[in-house]
Design a protein around this motif. Sequence first.
Motif, mmCIF file in Angstrom:
data_model
loop_
_atom_site.group_PDB
_atom_site.id
_atom_site.type_symbol
_atom_site.label_atom_id
_atom_site.label_comp_id
_atom_site.label_asym_id
_atom_site.label_seq_id
_atom_site.Cartn_x
_atom_site.Cartn_y
_atom_site.Cartn_z
ATOM 1 N N VAL A 119 0.852 -1.185 0.000
ATOM 2 C CA VAL A 119 0.000 0.000 0.000
ATOM 3 C C VAL A 119 0.893 1.241 0.000
ATOM 4 C CG1 VAL A 119 -1.785 1.270 1.255
ATOM 5 C CG2 VAL A 119 -1.808 -1.239 1.247
ATOM 6 N N PRO A 120 0.655 2.193 -0.918
ATOM 7 C CA PRO A 120 1.501 3.391 -0.989
ATOM 8 C C PRO A 120 1.457 4.225 0.289
ATOM 9 C CG PRO A 120 0.124 3.175 -2.949
ATOM 10 C CD PRO A 120 -0.392 2.180 -1.951
ATOM 11 N N GLU A 121 2.478 5.005 0.500
ATOM 12 C CA GLU A 121 2.540 5.905 1.655
ATOM 13 C C GLU A 121 1.343 6.853 1.643
ATOM 14 O OE1 GLU A 121 5.559 9.253 3.642
ATOM 15 O OE2 GLU A 121 6.128 8.143 1.843
ATOM 16 N N GLY A 122 0.730 7.039 2.813
ATOM 17 C CA GLY A 122 -0.397 7.954 2.927
ATOM 18 C C GLY A 122 -1.688 7.424 2.346
ATOM 19 N N HIS A 123 -1.804 6.105 2.180
ATOM 20 C CA HIS A 123 -3.006 5.508 1.599
ATOM 21 C C HIS A 123 -3.487 4.326 2.438
ATOM 22 C CE1 HIS A 123 -1.624 7.878 -1.818
ATOM 23 N NE2 HIS A 123 -2.793 7.687 -2.390
ATOM 24 N N LEU A 124 -4.716 3.863 2.124
ATOM 25 C CA LEU A 124 -5.332 2.735 2.803
ATOM 26 C C LEU A 124 -5.914 1.768 1.777
ATOM 27 C CD1 LEU A 124 -7.468 4.796 5.362
ATOM 28 C CD2 LEU A 124 -5.253 3.731 5.848
ATOM 29 N N PHE A 125 -5.989 0.497 2.162
ATOM 30 C CA PHE A 125 -6.710 -0.508 1.388
ATOM 31 C C PHE A 125 -7.941 -0.864 2.206
ATOM 32 C CE2 PHE A 125 -7.831 -4.685 -0.195
ATOM 33 C CZ PHE A 125 -7.526 -4.639 -1.549
ATOM 34 N N VAL A 126 -9.130 -0.663 1.636
ATOM 35 C CA VAL A 126 -10.370 -0.824 2.393
ATOM 36 C C VAL A 126 -11.281 -1.847 1.724
ATOM 37 C CG1 VAL A 126 -10.273 1.551 3.265
ATOM 38 C CG2 VAL A 126 -11.542 1.055 1.161
ATOM 39 N N MET A 127 -12.099 -2.504 2.547
ATOM 40 C CA MET A 127 -13.064 -3.469 2.026
ATOM 41 C C MET A 127 -14.365 -3.361 2.806
ATOM 42 S SD MET A 127 -10.624 -6.843 1.432
ATOM 43 C CE MET A 127 -11.849 -7.704 0.441
ATOM 44 N N GLY A 128 -15.475 -3.695 2.142
ATOM 45 C CA GLY A 128 -16.748 -3.787 2.829
ATOM 46 C C GLY A 128 -16.870 -5.143 3.509
#
Length: 250
Positions: A180-189
């Motif tokens: 995951v890139p710096e300053g980002h999130l991976f999100v899921m429902g």
Amino acid sequence: MATDSGDGTTGKHVAGDARKRRPLWQETILLLVVALALAVVLKAFFVQAFYIPSASMEPGLIKNDRILVERVSTWGGGRPQRGDVVVFDDPGGWLPPSSAGPANPLARAMADIGIYPEGGHLVKRVIGVEGDVIHCCDDQGRIEVNGQALDEDSYVKDADVVECRGPQGPGDCEWTAGPVPEGHLFVMGDNRTNSEDSSAHMCNADADCNQSPYVPVDLVVGKVFVLIWPADRFGLLHRPATFEDVPDPS
């Protein structure tokens, strides 16, 4: 010299009391102004109301549920953690045009100042933070973060029925995202078969890659901490314990 009014008070006191009393309409307007000011301050710095716009977070959060989001955890550079349920602005093309928020002008004005649930946002669970590698799935159908399998049976919809915990991604149950890139999130429902989330926006061999599956931290409004309506389902939201076992990215 003050005169006696006959009831033990002086003319000066009577005049002073008259100046202190305000007409009811003035007091009502003053109270409204104070209430609106407090609502604006609360929205800007502390708490904001939202509603759940879709079925993507079932079974925990159902469409049209009312939730409160706290901003305090973002103070001083704080960032969402794995397992948090967060509200964030559309990163671009994730929401249909019909999800813009309240259509009624009065409701929209109330939403703008924070006293009515606001739309036009997404609600998802943080699965990975910067540096994390997310893999779907192990031989038991579990999402892995940095090689650690997640036990998501307590919050994923139909956990005992779905083949794996990440079917929206390329290849359904076989994909890897990250780091995951710096300053980002991976999100899921939590409703993995019905969620336009990070896994649904990953690139695959059959589609052009013109968008990112990652959500900038700067777009996060805050963390969901309580379900306030309907009243019979009122309750606090907690970060699942399974995320405590995830190692830091290597």
